[in-house]
Design a protein around this motif. Structure first.
Motif, PDB file in Angstrom:
ATOM      1  N   GLY A  82      58.486  63.177  67.469  1.00  0.00           N
ATOM      2  CA  GLY A  82      59.225  62.680  66.312  1.00  0.00           C
ATOM      3  C   GLY A  82      60.579  62.095  66.667  1.00  0.00           C
ATOM      4  N   CYS A  83      60.596  61.241  67.681  1.00  0.00           N
ATOM      5  CA  CYS A  83      61.848  60.586  68.049  1.00  0.00           C
ATOM      6  C   CYS A  83      61.956  59.257  67.299  1.00  0.00           C
ATOM      7  CB  CYS A  83      61.894  60.341  69.550  1.00  0.00           C
ATOM      8  SG  CYS A  83      63.374  59.438  70.036  1.00  0.00           S
ATOM      9  N   PRO A  84      63.075  59.000  66.637  1.00  0.00           N
ATOM     10  CA  PRO A  84      63.199  57.759  65.867  1.00  0.00           C
ATOM     11  C   PRO A  84      63.191  56.513  66.748  1.00  0.00           C
ATOM     12  CG  PRO A  84      65.298  58.942  65.903  1.00  0.00           C
ATOM     13  CD  PRO A  84      64.279  59.845  66.520  1.00  0.00           C
TER      14      PRO A  84
ATOM     15  N   ARG B 256      73.255  61.155  60.198  1.00  0.00           N
ATOM     16  CA  ARG B 256      72.117  61.386  61.077  1.00  0.00           C
ATOM     17  C   ARG B 256      71.025  60.334  60.865  1.00  0.00           C
ATOM     18  NH1 ARG B 256      75.539  63.485  63.387  1.00  0.00           N
ATOM     19  NH2 ARG B 256      76.417  65.452  62.779  1.00  0.00           N
ATOM     20  N   GLY B 257      71.384  59.065  60.976  1.00  0.00           N
ATOM     21  CA  GLY B 257      70.372  58.000  60.889  1.00  0.00           C
ATOM     22  C   GLY B 257      69.841  57.779  59.492  1.00  0.00           C
ATOM     23  N   GLY B 258      70.475  58.377  58.494  1.00  0.00           N
ATOM     24  CA  GLY B 258      70.021  58.200  57.113  1.00  0.00           C
ATOM     25  C   GLY B 258      70.613  56.947  56.492  1.00  0.00           C
ATOM     26  N   SER B 259      70.238  56.706  55.250  1.00  0.00           N
ATOM     27  CA  SER B 259      70.744  55.590  54.469  1.00  0.00           C
ATOM     28  C   SER B 259      72.216  55.853  54.143  1.00  0.00           C
ATOM     29  CB  SER B 259      69.901  55.519  53.197  1.00  0.00           C
ATOM     30  OG  SER B 259      70.428  54.628  52.274  1.00  0.00           O
TER      31      SER B 259
ATOM     32  N   MET C 206      75.254  64.564  55.915  1.00  0.00           N
ATOM     33  CA  MET C 206      73.871  64.315  56.324  1.00  0.00           C
ATOM     34  C   MET C 206      73.639  62.841  56.668  1.00  0.00           C
ATOM     35  SD  MET C 206      72.260  67.289  55.870  1.00  0.00           S
ATOM     36  CE  MET C 206      70.535  67.200  55.425  1.00  0.00           C
TER      37      MET C 206
ATOM     38  N   ILE D 297      60.970  55.933  69.116  1.00  0.00           N
ATOM     39  CA  ILE D 297      59.598  55.578  69.506  1.00  0.00           C
ATOM     40  C   ILE D 297      58.845  55.088  68.270  1.00  0.00           C
ATOM     41  CG2 ILE D 297      57.492  56.332  70.670  1.00  0.00           C
ATOM     42  CD1 ILE D 297      59.084  58.619  71.884  1.00  0.00           C
TER      43      ILE D 297
ATOM     44  N   PRO E 239      59.242  66.393  57.820  1.00  0.00           N
ATOM     45  CA  PRO E 239      58.421  65.703  58.797  1.00  0.00           C
ATOM     46  C   PRO E 239      59.326  64.845  59.689  1.00  0.00           C
ATOM     47  CG  PRO E 239      57.714  65.221  56.532  1.00  0.00           C
ATOM     48  CD  PRO E 239      58.993  65.952  56.456  1.00  0.00           C
ATOM     49  N   PRO E 240      59.006  64.562  60.911  1.00  0.00           N
ATOM     50  CA  PRO E 240      57.748  64.923  61.564  1.00  0.00           C
ATOM     51  C   PRO E 240      57.730  66.332  62.163  1.00  0.00           C
ATOM     52  CG  PRO E 240      59.075  63.563  63.011  1.00  0.00           C
ATOM     53  CD  PRO E 240      59.850  63.684  61.744  1.00  0.00           C
TER      54      PRO E 240
ATOM     55  N   ARG F 243      66.703  48.424  48.900  1.00  0.00           N
ATOM     56  CA  ARG F 243      66.875  49.704  48.201  1.00  0.00           C
ATOM     57  C   ARG F 243      68.000  49.641  47.163  1.00  0.00           C
ATOM     58  NH1 ARG F 243      65.219  54.007  50.462  1.00  0.00           N
ATOM     59  NH2 ARG F 243      65.617  53.373  52.613  1.00  0.00           N
TER      60      ARG F 243
ATOM     61  N   PRO G  54      62.622  53.304  59.156  1.00  0.00           N
ATOM     62  CA  PRO G  54      62.952  54.694  58.842  1.00  0.00           C
ATOM     63  C   PRO G  54      61.825  55.618  59.318  1.00  0.00           C
ATOM     64  CG  PRO G  54      62.151  53.600  56.878  1.00  0.00           C
ATOM     65  CD  PRO G  54      62.139  52.574  57.979  1.00  0.00           C
ATOM     66  N   MET G  55      62.112  56.896  59.396  1.00  0.00           N
ATOM     67  CA  MET G  55      61.154  57.859  59.947  1.00  0.00           C
ATOM     68  C   MET G  55      59.774  57.805  59.263  1.00  0.00           C
ATOM     69  SD  MET G  55      60.480  59.851  62.339  1.00  0.00           S
ATOM     70  CE  MET G  55      61.932  60.188  63.309  1.00  0.00           C
TER      71      MET G  55
ATOM     72  N   ARG H  49      64.802  56.841  53.556  1.00  0.00           N
ATOM     73  CA  ARG H  49      65.337  56.890  54.914  1.00  0.00           C
ATOM     74  C   ARG H  49      66.069  58.226  55.055  1.00  0.00           C
ATOM     75  NH1 ARG H  49      66.158  52.707  58.547  1.00  0.00           N
ATOM     76  NH2 ARG H  49      66.155  51.103  56.953  1.00  0.00           N
ATOM     77  N   PRO H  50      65.296  59.297  55.206  1.00  0.00           N
ATOM     78  CA  PRO H  50      65.947  60.603  55.318  1.00  0.00           C
ATOM     79  C   PRO H  50      66.705  60.695  56.625  1.00  0.00           C
ATOM     80  CG  PRO H  50      63.609  60.801  55.766  1.00  0.00           C
ATOM     81  CD  PRO H  50      63.855  59.384  55.353  1.00  0.00           C
ATOM     82  N   PRO H  51      67.744  61.536  56.671  1.00  0.00           N
ATOM     83  CA  PRO H  51      68.424  61.731  57.954  1.00  0.00           C
ATOM     84  C   PRO H  51      67.448  62.335  58.956  1.00  0.00           C
ATOM     85  CG  PRO H  51      69.164  63.344  56.320  1.00  0.00           C
ATOM     86  CD  PRO H  51      68.298  62.378  55.603  1.00  0.00           C
ATOM     87  N   VAL H  52      67.649  62.045  60.211  1.00  0.00           N
ATOM     88  CA  VAL H  52      66.747  62.537  61.257  1.00  0.00           C
ATOM     89  C   VAL H  52      67.576  63.115  62.407  1.00  0.00           C
ATOM     90  CG1 VAL H  52      64.854  60.949  60.802  1.00  0.00           C
ATOM     91  CG2 VAL H  52      66.706  60.215  62.291  1.00  0.00           C
TER      92      VAL H  52
ATOM     93  N   ILE I 131      58.007  55.058  60.910  1.00  0.00           N
ATOM     94  CA  ILE I 131      57.723  55.360  62.314  1.00  0.00           C
ATOM     95  C   ILE I 131      56.516  56.281  62.435  1.00  0.00           C
ATOM     96  CG2 ILE I 131      58.633  56.600  64.342  1.00  0.00           C
ATOM     97  CD1 ILE I 131      61.414  55.547  63.554  1.00  0.00           C
ATOM     98  N   THR I 132      56.432  57.256  61.535  1.00  0.00           N
ATOM     99  CA  THR I 132      55.333  58.211  61.634  1.00  0.00           C
ATOM    100  C   THR I 132      54.065  57.715  60.927  1.00  0.00           C
ATOM    101  OG1 THR I 132      56.134  59.333  59.659  1.00  0.00           O
ATOM    102  CG2 THR I 132      56.853  60.221  61.779  1.00  0.00           C
TER     103      THR I 132
ATOM    104  N   LEU J  44      67.058  69.967  59.591  1.00  0.00           N
ATOM    105  CA  LEU J  44      66.213  68.774  59.473  1.00  0.00           C
ATOM    106  C   LEU J  44      64.809  69.031  60.011  1.00  0.00           C
ATOM    107  CD1 LEU J  44      68.790  66.070  60.625  1.00  0.00           C
ATOM    108  CD2 LEU J  44      67.925  66.408  58.311  1.00  0.00           C
TER     109      LEU J  44
END
Lengths: 191, 580
Positions: free
Chosen positions: B539-541, A45-48, A42, B543, B371-372, A82, A102-103, B334-337, A106-107, B367
């Protein structure tokens, strides 16, 4: 040498793998026992992402725990924050001064922590801050950030420089070796 | 030669040195690199099978035909392969047969943390468990010897920290193992009741012999230190225990089933306080307690999650954690996206917009539950999305069915979604199934599968045609759509969920990380932006909402242009375009 525990932290896709390969190679050359550990899957995919490198006379657990890292090599500021609890008292934090949101940030669900570097400085941490991206760009390849950081790390250890050079020769593909040599030199001189 | 190797790579080296002729697997973290590493040995026939059950059957065939064979999977894969597993225990082997299973305590990349050691007990198959990469290699070789000596398959169990840690391994040359002769033997290889009854007797004899062997083998060792404390342990827990306890006495179990009871009794009689340290289930502890031996174990240690040296120090020795710097480090996660350019982003944007109930499955697209996207209601196991959607529709009626879609990847569909689809057709369901066809098995790091047209060695092969396959099982409504054509894709989903019969939508667009997938490069947002924030909804990382402006992260954006379809003001343009 007493045991050396190095943590590499960053964001999936930042090139932490090459850094851990170089460190593993160095340990082998020195004739140390070594374990390099990371979790795949996992985290790509851009995670830690976190990689543990432990070297010394005899290594048991492949994992570095809180307060055990001699060096944290952080590719990103939030990831440094962290994992900062893992730094040993008196250990060194080598920090690439880069922000990747991180997401949840962003959101708009969370805020990127402020004044991270000041927190490290106020906390009395031995901090080596570097703008790795800029230096790598000057060397001719933005992907060389990892080797800039390794150069700086090398300078903070007592390990002979020749050994690092040999590790680079063995680990880094021939066609990009020159760029990476430059990147290593620049990082090395930063200390 | 000495090399730094992942546990998984070392398993591959062990298989090579043991003279293995066939390796089969279905990818699954943390086991995938075993088979990916076997690929580099040209002497070994290697394949990705459609699922773990087939993989094991292929390996059983090779074994009965006289070859040494190895079959690899993650822990939940062993559930899929459990059917052949329990009966190959009865038939036994001809050439050695080793089953690699990688557990994932702590669930770094899994849907549960079941303990595969239970399978060894239940199926009456011996199991070994290495504690570093060197042992990974050595134990695989031992496993083949045990397999042939005792006429049984052998399971070698890894956990994530063993599979994905590198340590030093001394490699050797390949051993010479000729094919054993194949001799027809229905009494041994045809498991009908009359034969199976006889074979069960052999299984029990074999287990008795293996219990004796457990005392002779150097896989189980006693490491004497101070005798006030004794520790019985195995695998990664052995490493944690040594770091926590130092120079006490250890009984290290390399063979974790069956256990050497007499050796344990003897060890227990010579040490003071006895600890049993095992991650997950209390498999050793329950057996040791049955011997009437008093131990400290699960009364102080969890059955949940991974262990560590500091956890043992704290729970068993009362030693506090190391001192840390006092820095406020509360950090957002920082969850995977889904990656920038990921084709699933288009699919889930539409499913969310249409407020559909989504039965999900195992893959990168899981995934979408976070969210998102927030566009997934369930995820249980490989292929479950299809059967679950059908079951829901059957109890809640057609109207509910029309608000439900099952979503699964191409590889997952082949693995076990196809049987669910046959069920939907056969039992007159009306579910809509979306196959996310991204031309690769993504989550585990890009493996070929029957829909990619390439083998594990990248040789061209026949490619499963998903459209014809769905039609062949009786689905009349099969649509192919590009999830990045948002309007068209939405229209198709609307039509198909409304249909009173089963339908399949094949959402076709390759994974953005595949070689050969080239987008035009980064986009940027120009001054026509009215800050409506519509682009953020996908939900694009890449943007980023900066509060007073929206920015596209140059380093992340691949230029897939999905976001341009969200913008009513044509404010998203190619970065570097002077003439916008």
């Amino acid at each position: 040498m007493s045991d050396l525990n190095i943590m590499i932290v960053g964001v999936g896709g930042q090139g932490t793998l090459m850094a851990s390969r170089l460190l593993g190679n160095v340990a082998m050359q020195l004739g140390y026992d070594v374990k390099v550990s990371e979790v795949h899957g996992m985290s790509q995919r851009g995670g830690s992402v976190v990689t543990y490198v432990k070297m010394g006379k005899k290594i048991y657990s492949p994992i570095i725990e809180k307060g055990e890292a001699d060096i944290i090599l952080a590719f990103e500021k939030l990831e440094a924050l962290r994992w900062i609890d893992y730094l040993k008292q008196g250990g060194a934090l080598i920090l690439n001064d880069q922000q990747i949101d991180p997401m949840p940030v962003i959101t708009g669900k969370a805020i990127y922590p402020e004044s991270i570097i000041e927190r490290f400085e106020d906390g009395g941490i031995r901090l080596f801050k570097v703008n790795g991206l800029q230096i790598a760009e000057e060397c001719g390849n933005t992907k060389a950030v990892n080797v800039v950081l390794i150069g700086l790390l090398a300078a903070t250890t007592s390990i002979d420089r020749d050994i690092w050079e040999k590790a680079m020769e063995q680990v880094i593909p021939q066609k990009v070796i020159e760029v990476n040599r430059k990147a290593f030199d620049k990082g090395y001189l930063l200390s | 030669m000495k090399r730094l190797m992942l546990g998984n790579e070392a398993v591959a080296a062990g298989a090579y040195e043991a003279g293995v002729r066939l390796a089969s697997a279905y990818p699954g973290t943390p086991s995938t690199e075993i088979t990916e590493s076997i690929v580099k040995y040209q002497e070994i026939y290697v394949e990705w099978s459609p699922n773990e059950k087939v993989a094991l059957e292929v390996a059983i065939g090779a074994s009965i035909a006289g070859a040494r064979a190895i079959c690899s999977m993650k822990h939940v894969g062993l559930n899929v392969a459990a059917d052949p597993l329990f009966t190959v225990s009865y038939t036994g082997v001809n050439g050695g047969l080793v089953i690699m299973v990688a557990d994932d305590p702590g669930m770094h990349s899994s849907q549960n943390e079941q303990d595969s050691r239970m399978y060894a007990l239940a199926s009456k198959i011996p199991m070994l468990e290495p504690s570093n990469s060197q042992e990974c290699k050595d134990y695989v070789k031992s496993a083949f010897e045990i397999s042939e000596r005792f006429d049984c398959p052998v399971i070698v169990r890894l956990t994530t920290r063993i599979a994905h840690s590198q340590s030093i391994v001394e490699t050797a040359d390949r051993g010479n193992h000729e094919l054993k002769p194949y001799v027809k033997d229905a009494g041994k290889y045809v498991m009908m009741p009359a034969m199976a009854r006889k074979r069960h007797v052999e299984v029990e004899k074999r287990m008795a012999a293996l219990k004796d062997f457990a005392h002779e083998t150097s896989l189980n060792t006693i490491q004497w230190g101070t005798t006030d404390v004794g520790v019985i342990t195995s695998g990664i827990s052995y490493q944690y225990a040594q770091e926590a306890f130092g120079d006490v006495s250890y009984l290290k179990l390399g063979m974790v089933h069956p256990l050497p009871y007499k050796m344990i009794e003897d060890f227990a009689s010579k040490v003071g306080t006895l600890y049993v340290i095992e991650e997950l289930e209390s498999l050793f502890e329950d057996q040791i307690k049955k011997l009437g031996i008093k131990v400290i174990g699960k009364d102080k240690l969890p059955v949940i999650g991974e262990y560590s040296a500091s956890l043992l120090k704290e729970k068993l020795l009362g030693i506090e954690q190391n001192k840390t710097y006092e820095i406020d480090n509360e950090s957002p996660g920082r969850p995977p996206v889904m990656c920038p350019g990921c084709p699933h982003r288009g699919t889930f944007h539409v499913l969310k917009k249409l407020k559909l109930m989504v039965t999900g499955d195992i893959g990168c697209y899981t995934l979408a539950a976070l969210p998102p996207a927030d566009a997934m209601d369930t995820c249980v196991c490989m292929g479950a999305s299809v059967g679950m959607a059908h079951g829901m529709q059957k109890v809640r009626g057609e109207e509910f069915g029309k608000k439900t879609v099952a979503v699964l990847g191409d590889s997952t569909f082949i693995h076990s979604g196809i049987t669910g689809l046959i069920d939907v057709v056969y039992n007159k369901g009306c579910s809509t199934i979306i196959i996310l066809d991204n031309s690769i098995t993504g989550m585990t790091g890009h493996q070929n599968n029957p829909t990619t047209g390439l083998t594990i060695r990248n040789e061209p092969t026949k490619q499963v045609n998903l459209e014809l396959l769905a039609k062949a099982v009786g689905v009349d409504r099969v649509r192919i759509a590009d999830p990045f054509e948002l309007k068209e894709f939405e229209k198709i989903v609307r039509e198909e969920v409304e249909a009173d019969e089963p339908s399949v939508i094949i959402a076709q667009r390759p994974c953005a990380l595949l070689k050969g997938v080239k987008y035009e490069g980064p986009l940027r947002i120009n001054e026509d932006c009215r800050m409506c924030r519509s682009c953020l909804r996908i939900g694009c990382p890449a943007i980023v909402d900066k509060g007073d402006k929206i920015e596209i992260n140059n380093a992340l954006c691949v230029g897939c242009k999905l976001c341009t379809q969200m913008c009513s003001f044509n404010a998203i343009v190619k970065a570097g375009d002077k003439n916008e």
